[in-house]
Motif scaffolding. Structure first.
Motif: not given
Length: 558
Positions: A37-66
């Motif tokens: 059952k915890n493997v499912l929660l691990l999969a869900y945990g990846t969705t919670i941690g993702y915004p921490t990576i997503l925010i700096p990735g889309l904050s304007g530093q990467n000029k190749h983003e659309t």
């Protein structure tokens, strides 16, 4: 036949001679089922941690983003998934009851895969919003099946410890995102994250459904097999006593529901039409009685208590720290790379959950909670004081470099260490505590729906904490916000000292009687005593335990 008979006798003799080995065999299937059952929660945990990576990735530093994000859009990215989780939680209990705990957990994996693919191929902001909203919605749907499954398949001496592994699994998913986010861009990371829902679905095929749910739905043969699997892959005959007590608990017989309204009239005096009317009236009456359960003390009291704990969880600093980690380390001028600091943060959360599993088993929930809340308050206060002394008032959202005072270089480790410590001590108990409690504090009539409602309340507070964080910093300043976190921790210790009972090692019936006002739980952790009997004694549904034997009674299996 003689050889087989001798082998069986030898096996039984060995089990009696070595009760510890027998206990391990009985506990191992429960541990394996929870880990799957915890493997499912691990999969869900990846969705919670993702915004921490997503925010700096889309904050304007990467000029190749659309496309890139402004400050308002960043606040929505950090909170929109938590805003949608409560919707899933509210429907979670309703969806879980008719289809079962196991099947509900399996179904959730498919939309999670679709959300990760949407992240990968997104080329506009609204697609990111949609993917975040869907991960929140379907993440909320798994709350009731996950929490009720653990409570219903485990024995009391294992329940607290195994329930604590749920948060450990979510944090492991968060840590996975932090680690790979250091090396992969956010689009590649989304594609890699699809692996976990696939693994989760496959593994769930090999564990049984909750025996409680099977009994409630008149699947008696399946319930027997499931219970035999969970109690050490034993025979159906060996668990028959426990199975009969489980049936008695739900007021059913081993033939089905013990309700004369559904039986055929023996004399044939009741026709099909009248019989249908009886069924309809019984159905309506059952629904009305079911709704009344949610207005009783044994539902409202635990709901209020766990709601306050959830408020503390999200407004004492750990939630906003996890979401805004990169920007926060940059604002306080971390002496190491802000992404590496975030990885250390995830590692601290993970080990904090491991400590929580140990603490809840040996020290109990009350001691665990007080240690965690005290540590969280101290860490928040130290960070607030440091930010005040170096005159850091507001947030560096773009995490651009700022002029550094060489005289402060030696002290820059202070906020780094205490923010990581805050993450560690909060996960040692506070963040995990309510998720353990909601699986055991509600009555059997309200457990599934109660778990869903409680989970919804948690994510409402989580959404509010993340959405309001930037506004709170603008109004109170960064030191003011962390002083607020420290003050709330102190208030929480005082309130929980009087309101939080010790449930570790207690049966579900005893916990239910406490919140019904029929009896009062003491604040001692009940230890398991290994029985020298054949293991068929079961006190799960006893209303009372003798006062002079509360720590020595033979443990319930259910």
């Amino acid at each position: 036949m003689t050889i087989n008979g001798k082998a069986i006798v030898a096996t039984l003799s060995t089990a009696h001679a070595n009760p510890a080995k027998s206990a391990i065999r009985k506990g191992l299937p429960q541990v394996l089922a929870v880990m799957v059952k915890n493997v499912l929660l691990l999969a869900y945990g990846t969705t919670i941690g993702y915004p921490t990576i997503l925010i700096p990735g889309l904050s304007g530093q990467n000029k190749h983003e659309t496309f890139h994000l402004n400050e308002e859009q960043i606040s929505w990215i950090s909170s929109i998934n938590m805003m949608c989780v409560p919707l899933g939680c509210f429907f979670s209990g309703v969806a879980t009851q008719p289809i079962g705990r196991k099947k509900a957990m399996q179904i959730v994996n498919f939309p999670l895969i679709g959300c990760w693919l949407l992240f990968r191929f997104a080329d506009e902001v609204w697609q990111i919003y949609l993917a975040l909203a869907l991960t929140g919605l379907f993440g909320g749907l798994l709350e009731a099946p996950v929490l009720t499954y653990v409570a219903e398949i485990t024995q009391p001496h294992l329940r607290g410890m195994l329930s604590a592994t749920s948060s450990l699994s979510i944090i492991l998913g968060v840590l996975f995102q932090f680690l790979l986010g250091t090396f992969l861009d956010w689009r590649t990371l989304a594609l890699v994250s699809c692996v976990f829902p696939v693994i989760s679905f496959c593994l769930l095929l090999f564990v049984p459904e909750s025996p409680h749910w099977l009994v409630m739905n008149n699947k008696m043969d399946e319930a027997r097999r499931a219970l035999a699997w969970l109690r050490g892959w034993t025979t159906i005959e060996d668990i028959e006593t426990e199975f009969q007590e489980l049936c008695a608990h739900y007021q059913v017989t081993d033939k089905g529901l013990d309700n004369p309204a559904f039986e055929d009239n023996v004399n044939g005096t009741v026709g099909k039409q009248n019989n249908t009317e009886i069924v309809q009236k019984s159905f309506i009456q059952a629904k009305i009685e079911g709704a009344k359960n949610f207005t009783k003390k044994n539902f409202l009291w635990p709901l209020a208590m766990v709601s306050f704990i959830y408020f503390m969880v999200h407004f004492t600093g750990s939630t906003t720290l996890q979401t805004y980690a990169v920007q926060l380390f940059a604002t306080l001028q971390s002496p190491i790379d802000k992404y590496y600091a975030t990885v250390f943060l995830g590692v601290a959360e993970f080990f904090g959950c491991i400590v929580c599993v140990i603490l809840v088993h040996y020290a109990g929930k009350r001691v665990m909670a007080f240690i965690s809340i005290t540590g969280t308050g101290i860490c928040a206060t130290v960070v607030a004081t440091y930010a005040y002394l170096i005159n850091v008032k507001y947030f560096n959202l773009q995490h651009t470099s700022t002029e550094s005072d060489p005289d402060l270089d030696l002290y820059k480790w202070i906020p780094l260490v205490f923010l990581i410590l805050l993450a560690f001590v909060s996960h040692c108990g506070l963040r995990v505590l309510p998720w353990i409690l909601i699986g055991e504090i509600y009555s059997k009539e309200t457990r599934a729906t109660g778990c869903g409602i409680s989970g919804a309340i948690s994510y409402i507070f989580g959404f509010s904490a993340n959405k309001l964080f930037l506004k709170m910093v603008a109004f109170l300043t960064l030191p003011g916000v962390y002083w607020f976190y420290g003050s709330l921790s102190l208030l929480g210790i005082i309130i929980l000292y009087f309101e939080l009972p010790e449930t570790e090692g207690k049966t579900l019936q005893e916990i239910q009687d406490h919140f019904s006002g029929l009896s009062k739980l003491d604040n001692k952790v009940r230890r398991k005593k290994i029985s020298t009997t054949n293991g068929n004694v079961n006190t799960a549904f006893d209303d009372k335990v003798p006062e002079n034997d509360q720590n020595e009674h033979v443990e319930s299996r259910v």
